[in-house]
Scaffold this motif. Structure first.
Motif, PDB file in Angstrom:
ATOM      1  N   TYR A   4       0.847  -1.193   0.000  1.00  0.00           N
ATOM      2  CA  TYR A   4       0.000   0.000   0.000  1.00  0.00           C
ATOM      3  C   TYR A   4       0.881   1.241   0.000  1.00  0.00           C
ATOM      4  O   TYR A   4       2.019   1.213   0.478  1.00  0.00           O
ATOM      5  CB  TYR A   4      -0.909   0.031   1.229  1.00  0.00           C
ATOM      6  CG  TYR A   4      -1.899  -1.107   1.279  1.00  0.00           C
ATOM      7  CD1 TYR A   4      -3.118  -1.026   0.604  1.00  0.00           C
ATOM      8  CD2 TYR A   4      -1.603  -2.264   1.992  1.00  0.00           C
ATOM      9  CE1 TYR A   4      -4.027  -2.068   0.641  1.00  0.00           C
ATOM     10  CE2 TYR A   4      -2.505  -3.322   2.033  1.00  0.00           C
ATOM     11  CZ  TYR A   4      -3.709  -3.216   1.358  1.00  0.00           C
ATOM     12  OH  TYR A   4      -4.605  -4.261   1.390  1.00  0.00           O
ATOM     13  N   ASP A   5       0.319   2.342  -0.498  1.00  0.00           N
ATOM     14  CA  ASP A   5       1.022   3.614  -0.397  1.00  0.00           C
ATOM     15  C   ASP A   5       1.166   4.032   1.068  1.00  0.00           C
ATOM     16  O   ASP A   5       2.173   4.615   1.463  1.00  0.00           O
ATOM     17  CB  ASP A   5       0.252   4.714  -1.143  1.00  0.00           C
ATOM     18  CG  ASP A   5       0.185   4.468  -2.640  1.00  0.00           C
ATOM     19  OD1 ASP A   5       1.106   3.846  -3.170  1.00  0.00           O
ATOM     20  OD2 ASP A   5      -0.800   4.904  -3.265  1.00  0.00           O
ATOM     21  N   VAL A   6       0.131   3.776   1.851  1.00  0.00           N
ATOM     22  CA  VAL A   6       0.107   4.183   3.263  1.00  0.00           C
ATOM     23  C   VAL A   6      -0.466   3.042   4.102  1.00  0.00           C
ATOM     24  O   VAL A   6      -1.490   2.459   3.729  1.00  0.00           O
ATOM     25  CB  VAL A   6      -0.775   5.443   3.477  1.00  0.00           C
ATOM     26  CG1 VAL A   6      -0.702   5.904   4.928  1.00  0.00           C
ATOM     27  CG2 VAL A   6      -0.388   6.561   2.524  1.00  0.00           C
ATOM     28  N   VAL A   7       0.183   2.755   5.207  1.00  0.00           N
ATOM     29  CA  VAL A   7      -0.385   1.855   6.222  1.00  0.00           C
ATOM     30  C   VAL A   7      -0.575   2.662   7.498  1.00  0.00           C
ATOM     31  O   VAL A   7       0.327   3.393   7.920  1.00  0.00           O
ATOM     32  CB  VAL A   7       0.512   0.634   6.486  1.00  0.00           C
ATOM     33  CG1 VAL A   7       0.029  -0.139   7.713  1.00  0.00           C
ATOM     34  CG2 VAL A   7       0.530  -0.286   5.264  1.00  0.00           C
ATOM     35  N   ILE A   8      -1.752   2.551   8.078  1.00  0.00           N
ATOM     36  CA  ILE A   8      -2.109   3.286   9.292  1.00  0.00           C
ATOM     37  C   ILE A   8      -2.331   2.279  10.406  1.00  0.00           C
ATOM     38  O   ILE A   8      -3.089   1.316  10.224  1.00  0.00           O
ATOM     39  CB  ILE A   8      -3.390   4.115   9.058  1.00  0.00           C
ATOM     40  CG1 ILE A   8      -3.180   5.112   7.902  1.00  0.00           C
ATOM     41  CG2 ILE A   8      -3.813   4.842  10.335  1.00  0.00           C
ATOM     42  CD1 ILE A   8      -4.452   5.457   7.165  1.00  0.00           C
ATOM     43  N   ILE A   9      -1.698   2.475  11.539  1.00  0.00           N
ATOM     44  CA  ILE A   9      -1.917   1.609  12.692  1.00  0.00           C
ATOM     45  C   ILE A   9      -2.770   2.375  13.696  1.00  0.00           C
ATOM     46  O   ILE A   9      -2.358   3.413  14.210  1.00  0.00           O
ATOM     47  CB  ILE A   9      -0.595   1.157  13.325  1.00  0.00           C
ATOM     48  CG1 ILE A   9       0.250   0.387  12.304  1.00  0.00           C
ATOM     49  CG2 ILE A   9      -0.856   0.277  14.543  1.00  0.00           C
ATOM     50  CD1 ILE A   9       1.602  -0.064  12.830  1.00  0.00           C
ATOM     51  N   GLY A  10      -3.961   1.869  13.952  1.00  0.00           N
ATOM     52  CA  GLY A  10      -4.900   2.516  14.850  1.00  0.00           C
ATOM     53  C   GLY A  10      -6.149   2.950  14.120  1.00  0.00           C
ATOM     54  O   GLY A  10      -6.078   3.776  13.200  1.00  0.00           O
ATOM     55  N   ALA A  11      -7.314   2.372  14.497  1.00  0.00           N
ATOM     56  CA  ALA A  11      -8.579   2.708  13.846  1.00  0.00           C
ATOM     57  C   ALA A  11      -9.464   3.522  14.769  1.00  0.00           C
ATOM     58  O   ALA A  11     -10.673   3.323  14.823  1.00  0.00           O
ATOM     59  CB  ALA A  11      -9.304   1.444  13.377  1.00  0.00           C
ATOM     60  N   GLY A  12      -8.845   4.443  15.525  1.00  0.00           N
ATOM     61  CA  GLY A  12      -9.612   5.436  16.252  1.00  0.00           C
ATOM     62  C   GLY A  12     -10.019   6.554  15.304  1.00  0.00           C
ATOM     63  O   GLY A  12      -9.758   6.496  14.090  1.00  0.00           O
TER      64      GLY A  12
END
Length: 330
Positions: A4-12
């Motif tokens: 992916y272009d961006v990976v985000i950790i945390g779904a708040g």
């Protein structure tokens, strides 16, 4: 391996805002969360009311309409589920990150979870701070009667309850358990209720203390916890009280495990602030960013939903300016 272009950790809310910003920019992304959607909000007390008004909690241009001036936990859960559905966010829920391997400028970052492996040039940590309680560090704290999280008041009806703390959480817990029939004692390290307590709640707790409905020991600490009693150190000397439950509302701190995995420098001082640029939100590790309360270190009262929603746009703007993408946009 997923790329992916961006990976985000945390779904708040802030992690969701980052996903929305990436999606609007045409970047491929995934949001990884070890628990449920907005996991921290889910673990708030059942009857909690937010300090902020609903419009200040909005993300992604989706209106948040609440029944009162201040939205409730339940309304917030409904709202953020709706945001996720409207934007069709690419969520990876109940997936725990086990390893982060940074690889230097313009090289892929590898994120290994208990379910998959991801590669990206841009990693955003939006992990919140609700996982690790601030411990009292006294004998007996490991007993099952000691709770660092509060769900609802009913289980404490007709019990002798000690509430530790003087901020919003402690005040709410003291009032809720008192109104459900608990015999409540507050143990407060400071000389008074904290100034930041919600203005509409402060008169209530002060009046209950003044009339003796809730006992309060100021400038005091718990020194020992046993099955049926607790010891206090008070200005008048040591004191032993009968006790059934200790509700330690002493605050929480971030889990810095992922920061250290990612090679993010953390200041060796009382605040333990991570090293990041407040304009771009990039850390000392190229391509790794911080968003939301993760930026504050142990200053967990610095960043909230309403004043960190803009972090998402700042980060994505910097990513686009760099021109580095790993996977084709879709």
């Amino acid at each position: 391996m997923e790329q992916y272009d961006v990976v985000i950790i945390g779904a708040g809310p802030i992690g969701m805002a980052c996903g929305i910003a990436a999606q609007k920019a045409g970047l491929s992304y995934a949001i990884i969360e070890k628990g449920c959607l907005v996991n921290s909000i889910y673990h708030y007390p059942v009857n909690m009311t937010f300090f902020s008004t609903s419009e200040r909690l909005e993300i992604g241009g989706v209106p948040f309409i609440s029944h009162g001036d201040k939205p409730t936990r339940r309304e917030a859960l409904d709202y953020y589920r709706r945001v996720a559905a409207v934007w069709k966010l690419r969520l990876r829920l109940y997936e725990r990150v086990e390893e982060i391997r940074p690889a230097g400028r313009n090289a892929p970052i590898t994120i290994k979870t208990d379910k998959s492996v991801y590669q990206t040039l841009h990693l955003i940590l939006a992990t919140g701070f609700y996982d690790l309680p601030n411990w009292l560090n006294v004998p007996g704290e490991k007993l099952s009667k000691v709770r660092h999280y509060f769900d609802e008041a009913h289980p404490y009806a007709f019990q002798k309850v000690a509430v530790v703390g003087a901020a919003n959480s402690a005040v709410d817990v003291a009032l809720e358990t008192y109104r459900k029939g608990a015999e409540v004692t507050m143990v407060i390290r400071e000389a008074s209720i904290q100034p930041g307590v919600k203005y509409w709640v402060r008169p209530d707790i002060e009046n209950r203390i003044k009339e003796g409905s809730i006992r309060a020991y100021f400038n005091s600490e718990i020194t020992d916890i046993r099955e049926r009693e607790i010891d206090l150190a008070t200005p008048e000397g040591p004191l032993t009280l009968p006790n059934d439950f200790v509700l330690a509302m002493t605050g929480y701190q971030p889990d810095f495990t992922l920061f250290r995995m990612a090679g993010i420098h953390i200041a060796e001082d009382e605040q333990m602030r991570p090293n990041y640029d407040p304009i771009t939100h990039q850390t000392n590790q190229p391509g790794i960013y911080l968003a939301g309360v993760a930026c504050g270190g142990l200053e967990t009262n610095k960043w909230f939903i309403e004043n960190s929603r803009g972090h998402a746009d700042q980060i994505v703007e910097h990513i686009l300016a760099g021109g580095n993408v790993l996977a084709p946009s879709h």
